[in-house]
Scaffold this active site. Structure first.
Site, PDB file in Angstrom:
ATOM      1  N   HIS A   1      -5.414  16.363   0.795  1.00  0.00           N
ATOM      2  CA  HIS A   1      -4.483  17.260   1.487  1.00  0.00           C
ATOM      3  C   HIS A   1      -3.356  17.689   0.561  1.00  0.00           C
ATOM      4  O   HIS A   1      -3.280  17.232  -0.577  1.00  0.00           O
ATOM      5  CB  HIS A   1      -3.966  16.639   2.775  1.00  0.00           C
ATOM      6  CG  HIS A   1      -3.141  15.407   2.580  1.00  0.00           C
ATOM      7  ND1 HIS A   1      -3.685  14.173   2.364  1.00  0.00           N
ATOM      8  CD2 HIS A   1      -1.803  15.225   2.565  1.00  0.00           C
ATOM      9  CE1 HIS A   1      -2.725  13.275   2.222  1.00  0.00           C
ATOM     10  NE2 HIS A   1      -1.571  13.886   2.351  1.00  0.00           N
TER      11      HIS A   1
ATOM     12  N   HIS B   1      -0.043  17.345   0.351  1.00  0.00           N
ATOM     13  CA  HIS B   1       1.223  16.683   0.034  1.00  0.00           C
ATOM     14  C   HIS B   1       1.312  16.404  -1.463  1.00  0.00           C
ATOM     15  O   HIS B   1       0.296  16.138  -2.113  1.00  0.00           O
ATOM     16  CB  HIS B   1       1.338  15.368   0.814  1.00  0.00           C
ATOM     17  CG  HIS B   1       1.791  15.590   2.234  1.00  0.00           C
ATOM     18  ND1 HIS B   1       1.579  14.682   3.233  1.00  0.00           N
ATOM     19  CD2 HIS B   1       2.425  16.634   2.811  1.00  0.00           C
ATOM     20  CE1 HIS B   1       2.078  15.147   4.371  1.00  0.00           C
ATOM     21  NE2 HIS B   1       2.597  16.336   4.141  1.00  0.00           N
TER      22      HIS B   1
ATOM     23  N   HIS C   1      -3.352  14.056  10.313  1.00  0.00           N
ATOM     24  CA  HIS C   1      -2.266  13.958   9.312  1.00  0.00           C
ATOM     25  C   HIS C   1      -1.529  15.289   9.103  1.00  0.00           C
ATOM     26  O   HIS C   1      -0.444  15.463   9.633  1.00  0.00           O
ATOM     27  CB  HIS C   1      -2.815  13.419   8.003  1.00  0.00           C
ATOM     28  CG  HIS C   1      -1.739  13.108   7.005  1.00  0.00           C
ATOM     29  ND1 HIS C   1      -0.782  12.163   7.266  1.00  0.00           N
ATOM     30  CD2 HIS C   1      -1.456  13.629   5.792  1.00  0.00           C
ATOM     31  CE1 HIS C   1       0.043  12.105   6.239  1.00  0.00           C
ATOM     32  NE2 HIS C   1      -0.337  12.982   5.336  1.00  0.00           N
TER      33      HIS C   1
ATOM     34  N   ASP D   1      -4.817  10.343   3.618  1.00  0.00           N
ATOM     35  CA  ASP D   1      -3.940   9.962   4.728  1.00  0.00           C
ATOM     36  C   ASP D   1      -4.572  10.482   6.002  1.00  0.00           C
ATOM     37  O   ASP D   1      -5.126  11.577   6.028  1.00  0.00           O
ATOM     38  CB  ASP D   1      -2.551  10.586   4.558  1.00  0.00           C
ATOM     39  CG  ASP D   1      -1.826  10.003   3.352  1.00  0.00           C
ATOM     40  OD1 ASP D   1      -2.374   9.047   2.760  1.00  0.00           O
ATOM     41  OD2 ASP D   1      -0.752  10.505   3.009  1.00  0.00           O
TER      42      ASP D   1
ATOM     43  N   GLU E   1      -6.027   4.352   3.503  1.00  0.00           N
ATOM     44  CA  GLU E   1      -4.575   4.245   3.350  1.00  0.00           C
ATOM     45  C   GLU E   1      -4.075   3.137   4.265  1.00  0.00           C
ATOM     46  O   GLU E   1      -4.762   2.744   5.207  1.00  0.00           O
ATOM     47  CB  GLU E   1      -3.900   5.569   3.738  1.00  0.00           C
ATOM     48  CG  GLU E   1      -4.036   5.905   5.218  1.00  0.00           C
ATOM     49  CD  GLU E   1      -2.720   6.330   5.848  1.00  0.00           C
ATOM     50  OE1 GLU E   1      -1.680   5.770   5.476  1.00  0.00           O
ATOM     51  OE2 GLU E   1      -2.744   7.199   6.724  1.00  0.00           O
TER      52      GLU E   1
ATOM     53  N   HIS F   1      -2.139   2.950  -0.814  1.00  0.00           N
ATOM     54  CA  HIS F   1      -1.107   3.724  -0.137  1.00  0.00           C
ATOM     55  C   HIS F   1      -0.382   2.891   0.926  1.00  0.00           C
ATOM     56  O   HIS F   1      -0.428   3.193   2.116  1.00  0.00           O
ATOM     57  CB  HIS F   1      -1.761   4.957   0.507  1.00  0.00           C
ATOM     58  CG  HIS F   1      -0.791   6.061   0.808  1.00  0.00           C
ATOM     59  ND1 HIS F   1       0.018   6.038   1.897  1.00  0.00           N
ATOM     60  CD2 HIS F   1      -0.532   7.218   0.171  1.00  0.00           C
ATOM     61  CE1 HIS F   1       0.747   7.150   1.923  1.00  0.00           C
ATOM     62  NE2 HIS F   1       0.435   7.875   0.883  1.00  0.00           N
TER      63      HIS F   1
END
Lengths: 948, 564
Positions: free
Chosen positions: B67, B69, B156, B177, B202, B414
């Site tokens: 993703h 981020h 997420h 995530d 995660e 994570h």
């Protein structure tokens, strides 16, 4: 015609003819068999021919497969040929791949159909042909299609078998079902699970517990199946087994097991498939006898200590924690599910389980109160219904922290939600005086915002006042100060004052001791509000006694002193609301929230007596209508029309508070008055002294209206007596005469139609006791004269008109009224539907139909300007066979015009069932017969998407 | 064959997610993130561990980004443009759309505000994105002959995916995530039941168990409603993507239901730009938004009005979304300065604030006065509400996913070290699954089971696929209906299917299992029959004489065939 087709069929099915011909022959055979007018002998000979042809084409699946299918349909439609069909199909069971499957499908369809008017059931027919050995070999067939169809056959035989007949002994049946439940194909597995379910249902309570064990084990194993539909079926089966365990004799021994089932279902509630989750929550709601700690675990994501009662040390702790882990927070997950369907059902199940444990109900309430903030209206509504359910079971213990959220709902934008929230509020016991005050304030704000819901709000205030007399007593002084003005005039118009007065009166009536503390003035205020508050106070008919009560306390002299005190007494002792509430509580599982209101209404009025009265008043109005006839005839139409208008108004007045059986009569009367009105108008137009040309166009319109209304009268009221029908036909004839008047001559088509109607009238008169009127006889004569030749000879129209005489409608017996309501929710001129012009637009219509049978042909007509679109409403698709059916139809409208915004007019039409003479010019896509409206046309507002 | 898992980042910490997994000769890099907490070399994963020579193209098969981020995609332009990786890169459509926005924003902040040395340029971002191949949900992509990858919905943020990768018989899932509970704009993570050797998950909330989101929403709405009904202004500092949209949907819906007319503003910039993408990528949002999309796009907020700077000091209540989320500067700080002194106003804080920001100061105790620099200070009298919305799954969700997938091995990344250790213990004891929580730059070796593939003939499959009820019937001849229901019933379910076949192994071909009937055909041998005949004295029975004279075998049981 039939003979011809049959001969051709035999010819074409000849083994020597080519393939195309044979297939065409099958099509004509289908037509012969499916046509309801075909005679029995034709059908059976067609079937015989088909059966013979099966032998003639042994190795040709392209022909045999459709032929088999057709035979199956024939056996369902014409039960007498079923045995020969079964016999013909049987050899194919051992045949090749597809043929065997098709043959089984034929048998399954026979088993499924139930014979009309008694006779041998499909299953018993099959039982004589199929032996166990054959069934077993079919069930172990290597072809999956055969297996799945044999399951269909078995399942339908389970459902329909009479006690004496069954295809298989139960243990073999179960053996097959359990065996196929672990089949390689998901389709087969699912069908087998459904079969086990049906098996358990039929066997009922006398089934052995070890067998339930087997079924249960089998289902639990399939919880980890790959296919979601198999998993859902497994969940259903486990739920069913759970119910059977709970119902069995050794129920106490089963508690441990019930816990396990509950936990297993909880773990399924975390499934990745939405369908499975829905089934799992449905199943959770039905579980009984679960230990409280397990229940509580399902409300908390955190694992709650070790289960009480089990003496666990280290050995079991892992299992224990795993056990708790799978149950943990199932409902927490359920209520925050992505799909509102799942949330709704989870919420409902919470309510069901809340009845078992007080602690659970308390914890569940915390979750439920949070759900009131859900973004889906359906979920909020279900939450309120769940709360109501809990309240009726005395499981609703609200705390102060909840009230904030809950009272917020009173301001919800949806009226449905507001009403439901108030219903819950009625039954709620408020925890303390602070909340009480807050609630009252909220209700008053609510009343100020939504004055149209006054009645409902007063109703709630009544309940609150009654249930919380002690809180009220403490606050009475404060309230008194608020409404009794220290100076100036009291404004009873203010909602606040009115609400507080209601509160005063309600708490006084139920708590007699409070009365002395309350200033007399308040009662006198209430007197002036009596009209508004009597209804919420629970008594429309008993308004007088309320008046008496109020007057008694306010020391205003009342007209009937003796009555006064007596009534006031009665009022205090038997406050009807009290009764209603207790009744509601008793019958809770049958009553939904909405029914509560209707329940009240019913208890208020003495239904029987009023029915009689109303009937009489309707009759007398109709008499008045008939009395206008001489006026119409003598061209004093002005006066006649005035009388008719009043009659109509009176009827409409009555219609306000009529429900149930009388509404049909009322509807009929209204239609009748309208027809007479139309006739009166036309009569006036037809005055010979006036020029014909003047009224031409309007007359055409009037005629169409009249015809429509007459059709509605004739076909829209099933159960009318012959006499009434005769009467209507005569009016229809009159309509024809009017038309003749206008044109002066008549077309061939009209003549045919006229003849059809007259012959119907004749038929009715022959059958019944009544005679044809002079008018009809004369018309018949002129018809016979003019009908043979050309239309040159004009009808003696005016003579006919002179002959006509309106008589009293002879009512007898009960009849029903076909009608429909059409609605597009949330659409009005402020909130139009968005449209992309040139593209179809989907419109969802909410339709309610009354007294419609499946054979009636209903159409939805949508019109924008000149472009009209008809949609056929296939009633078989809509569930329920009750008198009232409601459903939503989402239908596209294609011809969206290229304009910024437009109006679509929609209505429901019904085709007249029996008029054979049709006008071929009509649009082929729409209804072919004459039609009539079942409801008023409604407007749907649409706007181009950029213009919003 | 073993799986070798090299954790380059997010090992026992949160930040710079990067895991390199070798399966069956293929090397996949999952995520390529940067650490926001460091400014030195620790900011990026230590790429030299992948290949000492720096030849990443031959060392890696592909990169997959879960993703957008920055701690998952931040180092990607650096790795491709500066360090020279040219191989394939995979990400989902929304990630490809949003990642450049995030990277560009970060680059600007770094270079233009803090005046740091530029790690990668605008052109680097553009070039990097050109190399990206896009993935769709549940679409299986054949990266090369042996490697298959597939993306599953992860919740997420918009476009977040869990990645399934398979080489030969060895399969694994890298979750990135994810969130197991849906929120207002995204659905819950969804994955099929897969046969896995390894799950890398995660573990941000390794020990936390969260209550229902309704409670959090209620608290938030209550605070906001109370503030605006008192005539106050609400400042909601947020990150541009994700949380802002969720909160806005929540407010918009509440406004609608409660018929409120107070304006909601979005400060311009990234949020508005991101909103455009959200409107387009409806397919990746929650069910409710998908359902109502045809009628009204949820991201066309009804109550959101265009914002203008002059409105900051306008009278009357309002709600304002402003970036950045931790009030570390920019517009949210500007507004905070204006609004903080009034006790009528409300400031919400995100769940997590980096130390040193004003957000962090407000979170730790309730200060009455905040010094920005030595000349400016703000009197803080406004109310403060801390949000606790989080797009990460909680401990229960992790356990649920692990249990659902039941892999042979789990690796946690994570998360925070002590909490991960607790979770690792739970997974091992409660679920009985091997679990590791490696630190950065550690390698974990996971043994996998070796499967031998054999082929089966069609006929053999058929014979497996159905139960033969005849054999059952024969084996229970005495079971009549009267006896049905007692202990015999339990036999009914014991449905052990025995399938018989012959395993044929030839030198060059894959082993094959065949049915008894086909066996001869497979071997191309003829069937030989050995017949035995009874010889009986002729005078004893006339019938048997006739039988023998026919020279056929006796019809009963004298005949059997044997194959060789």
């Amino acid at each position: 015609m039939e003979r011809l087709l049959l001969e051709r069929l035999e010819l074409h099915l000849d083994p020597l003819s080519d393939e195309r011909r044979r297939l065409r022959a099958l099509a004509s055979a289908r037509a012969l068999i499916a046509n309801p007018d075909s005679s029995d002998s034709t059908c059976s000979s067609a079937v015989d021919t088909l059966i013979r042809s099966l032998d003639a084409h042994p190795g040709d699946p392209a022909f045999l497969r459709p032929a088999l299918k057709l035979l199956g349909e024939a056996a369902v439609l014409h039960r007498p040929v079923a045995p020969s069909v079964i016999a013909a199909v049987r050899p194919f069971l051992k045949g090749g791949k597809c043929l065997a499957a098709d043959a089984v499908a034929v048998l399954a369809s026979i088993a499924e159909s139930s014979p009309e008017g008694g006779g041998e059931g499909g299953v018993s027919l099959l039982a004589s042909v199929l032996d166990e050995h054959l069934l077993l070999s079919l069930a172990s067939s290597p072809i999956s299609l055969v297996r799945s169809r044999i399951l269909d056959l078995l399942v339908s035989s389970i459902g329909r078998a009479q006690s004496s007949v069954s295809l298989l002994r139960p243990h073999l049946m179960l053996k097959i079902l359990l065996g196929l439940a672990v089949d390689l194909y998901p389709l087969v597995r699912r069908a087998a699970l459904d079969g086990i379910m049906a098996f358990c249902e039929v066997a009922g309570s006398d089934i052995d517990s070890s067998i339930i064990d087997c079924c249960y084990d089998c289902a639990v194993e399939l919880f980890r199946d790959e296919d979601e539909l198999v998993r859902s079926a497994a969940v259903r089966l486990v739920s069913k087994c759970g119910q059977m365990f709970a119902a069995s004799k050794e129920r106490t021994a089963n508690t441990e097991r019930m816990d396990v089932i509950f936990v297993q279902l909880c773990s399924m509630a975390r499934d990745m498939s939405m369908k499975v989750r829905i089934e799992a929550f449905l199943a959770l709601g039905k579980v009984q006898l679960v230990a409280e700690n397990v229940l509580l675990q399902s409300l908390s994501k955190k694992v709650l200590g070790i289960r009480s009662g089990s003496k666990t040390i280290t050995k079991c702790s892992v299992n224990e924690s795993k056990f708790s882990l799978s149950a943990a927070g199932a409902f927490v997950h359920g209520i925050e599910d992505e799909f509102y369907e799942v949330r709704t059902i989870a919420c409902k199940s919470l309510g069901m389980l809340a009845t078992f444990s007080i602690q659970f109900a308390d914890n569940a309430l915390n979750l439920l109160m949070d759900m009131l903030n859900d973004d889906a209206e359906a979920v909020r509504l279900q939450t309120l219904q769940t709360l109501f359910h809990m309240a009726t079971h005395d499981r609703l213990m609200v705390q102060e922290k909840h009230m904030d959220m809950f009272l917020g709902l009173l301001a919800d934008i949806s009226a449905l939600i507001r009403r439901a929230a108030r219903k819950v509020l009625q039954l709620m016991m408020l925890p303390d005086i602070k909340t009480f005050k807050f609630t009252i304030d909220c209700l008053i704000t609510n009343l100020e915002t939504y004055p149209e819901e006054e009645e409902d709000i007063f109703f709630v205030l009544c309940f609150i006042g009654k249930n919380h007399g002690n809180f009220f007593a403490k606050l009475a002084k404060e309230f008194t100060q608020e409404i009794v003005p220290s100076y100036g005039e009291l404004s009873l118009d203010s909602p606040r004052v009115a609400a507080i007065v209601v509160l005063f009166i309600s708490s006084c009536i139920s708590n007699e001791h409070l009365t002395c503390n309350i200033p007399v003035a308040i009662f006198s205020y209430a007197v002036s509000l009596a009209g508004r508050i009597s209804c919420p106070l629970g008594n429309a008919t008993n308004r007088h006694s309320l008046m008496a009560y109020l007057c008694h306390h306010s020391e205003i002299p009342f007209s009937d002193a003796a009555l006064k005190s007596e009534m006031a007494e009665e009022m205090c002792h038997s406050w009807p609301l009290r009764n209603v509430i207790s009744q509601v509580k008793v019958k809770e599982n049958m009553l939904s929230m909405n029914e509560m209101a209707t329940h009240l209404e019913h208890s208020q009025t003495d239904v029987e007596q009023t029915d009689e009265e109303l009937m009489q008043s309707i009759q007398s109005i109709l008499e008045k209508v008939v009395e206008t006839w001489p006026l119409i005839k003598s061209h004093c139409s002005h006066e006649a029309r005035r009388t008719l208008r009043t009659c109509k108004e009176e009827l409409e007045m009555i219609a306000w508070n009529v429900t149930g059986s009388l509404s049909a009569l009322l509807e009929f009367a209204l239609q009748y008055v309208q027809i007479i009105q139309l006739i009166a108008e036309m009569w006036e137009k037809l005055q010979p002294k006036m020029s014909h040309i003047v009224g031409m166009i309007t007359l055409e319109v009037l005629l169409e209206k009249l015809n429509m209304a007459l059709r509605r009268m004739r076909y829209g009221f099933p159960g009318l007596s012959r006499e009434v029908e005769c009467h209507i036909i005569e009016l229809t004839l009159l309509g024809f005469v009017f038309r003749l008047c206008k044109v002066g001559a008549c077309s061939n088509f009209m003549l045919k139609k006229l003849q059809a109607i007259i012959s119907r009238a004749e038929f009715l008169c022959v059958e019944g006791s009544s005679k044809l009127s002079e008018f009809a006889k004369e018309l018949l004569r002129s018809c016979a004269k003019g009908g043979t030749g050309e239309t040159s000879q004009p009808f003696p129209v005016y003579k006919l008109l002179e002959l006509f005489n309106l008589e009293q409608v002879p009512f007898a017996g009960r009849f029903r009224c076909i009608k429909a309501e059409l609605q597009v929710l949330g659409n009005d001129s402020e909130n139009p539907l968005p449209v992309v012009s040139g593209l179809p637009v989907g419109i969802t219509f909410q339709i309610t139909v009354h007294n419609i049978s499946n054979s009636d042909r209903l159409w939805l007509r949508m019109a924008v300007g000149v472009s009209v679109q008809y949609v056929f409403l296939d009633l078989c698709q809509f569930t329920g066979r009750d008198e009232v059916r409601s459903f939503a139809v989402n239908t596209p409208f294609y011809a969206t015009p290229k304009v910024p915004s437009f109006l679509l007019r929609a209505c429901i039409l019904m085709e007249c069932p029996s008029e054979n003479v049709t006008d071929q010019k009509k649009d082929q896509r729409g209804p072919k017969n004459d039609i009539f409206l079942l409801c008023e046309e409604i407007d749907v507002y649409l706007v181009k998407i950029d213009y919003r | 064959m073993a799986i070798e898992c090299l954790v380059l980042g997010a090992g026992q910490e949160v930040g710079k997610s990067c895991v390199v997994v070798s399966i069956g000769g293929k090397r996949i890099m999952f995520d390529c993130g940067m650490h926001m907490g460091y400014l030195d070399h620790r900011r990026y994963p230590d790429f030299s561990l992948i290949s000492e020579t720096g030849d990443f193209n031959s060392a890696l098969t592909c990169i997959i980004i879960t993703h957008f981020h920055l701690d998952h995609v931040g180092a990607l332009p650096y790795f491709t443009e500066v360090r020279g990786y040219q191989g394939p890169i995979f990400m989902t459509y929304p990630t490809k759309a949003m990642a450049p926005l995030m990277l560009e924003d970060y680059r600007k902040v770094m270079v233009e505000r803090r005046g740091e040395e530029e790690q990668f340029s605008h052109d680097h971002i553009v070039d990097c994105m050109k190399k990206v191949t896009t993935l769709d949900l549940k679409q299986t992509v054949q990266v090369d002959k042996d490697l298959q990858i597939r993306a599953y919905y992860a919740g997420h943020v918009l476009g977040a995916a869990m990645i399934y990768a398979k080489v030969g018989d060895t399969a694994m899932v890298y979750t990135g995530d994810y969130n197991m509970t849906p929120d207002r704009h995204l659905g819950a993570a969804q994955i099929d039941r897969l046969q896995l050797d390894l799950l890398i998950t995660e573990s941000t909330y390794a020990t936390t168990i969260r209550d229902s989101k309704y409670a959090r929403e209620r608290e938030f709405l209550k605070a906001v409603h109370k503030c605006i009904s008192g005539g106050g202004k609400v400042l909601i500092p947020t990150f541009a993507l994700g949380r802002a949209q969720e909160l806005c949907i929540l407010l918009d819906d509440y406004w609608e239901r409660m018929n409120l007319k107070i304006p909601i503003y979005f400060s311009a910039g990234l949020t508005i730009q991101a909103n455009k993408y959200y409107k387009m990528l409806i397919g990746w949002t929650s069910q409710k938004i998908k359902d109502t999309y045809a009628i009204r796009n949820t991201f066309d907020f009804k109550h959101v009005c265009p914002f203008d700077r002059s409105l900051i000091n306008a009278s009357g209540p309002c709600v304002l979304f402003a970036t950045p989320g931790m009030i570390s500067g920019g517009f949210s700080l500007e507004v905070f300065k204006q609004w903080a002194p009034s006790e009528k106003n409300l400031v919400t804080l995100p769940g997590y604030c980096v130390a040193g920001t004003i957000g962090h100061k407000l979170m730790s105790g309730k200060p009455t006065r905040i010094d920005i620099d030595k000349d400016t200070h703000i009197d803080v009298r406004c109310q403060i509400h801390q949000l606790s919305f989080s797009p990460h799954t909680d401990a229960k969700g992790i356990m649920d996913l692990v249990e659902f997938l039941s892999p042979k091995h789990v690796i946690l990344v994570h998360g925070e070290k002590p909490k991960m250790a607790t979770l690792k213990g739970r997974i091992q004891s409660e679920l009985g699954i091997q679990c590791n929580d490696p630190a950065n730059n550690e390698t974990v070796l996971i043994p996998t089971t070796q499967n031998v593939k054999i082929n089966a003939t069609k006929m053999f499959m058929r014979s497996c696929s159905h139960a033969d009820f005849h054999s059952v019937k024969n084996s229970l001849p005495c079971l009549s209906d009267s006896s049905f229901g007692d202990s015999e019933a339990s036999n009914l379910v014991r449905n052990e299917k025995v399938v018989e076949g012959i395993l044929v192994m030839e030198k060059t071909k894959t082993a094959k299992i065949v049915c008894e009937d086909e066996f001869l055909q497979t071997l191309h041998v003829e069937e030989h029959k050995v017949q035995f005949e009874y010889s009986c004295p002729a005078e004893k029975c006339r019938e048997q004489v006739s039988c023998q004279s026919n020279s056929g075998p006796p019809p009963s049981d004298g005949n059997f065939s044997e194959t060789c």
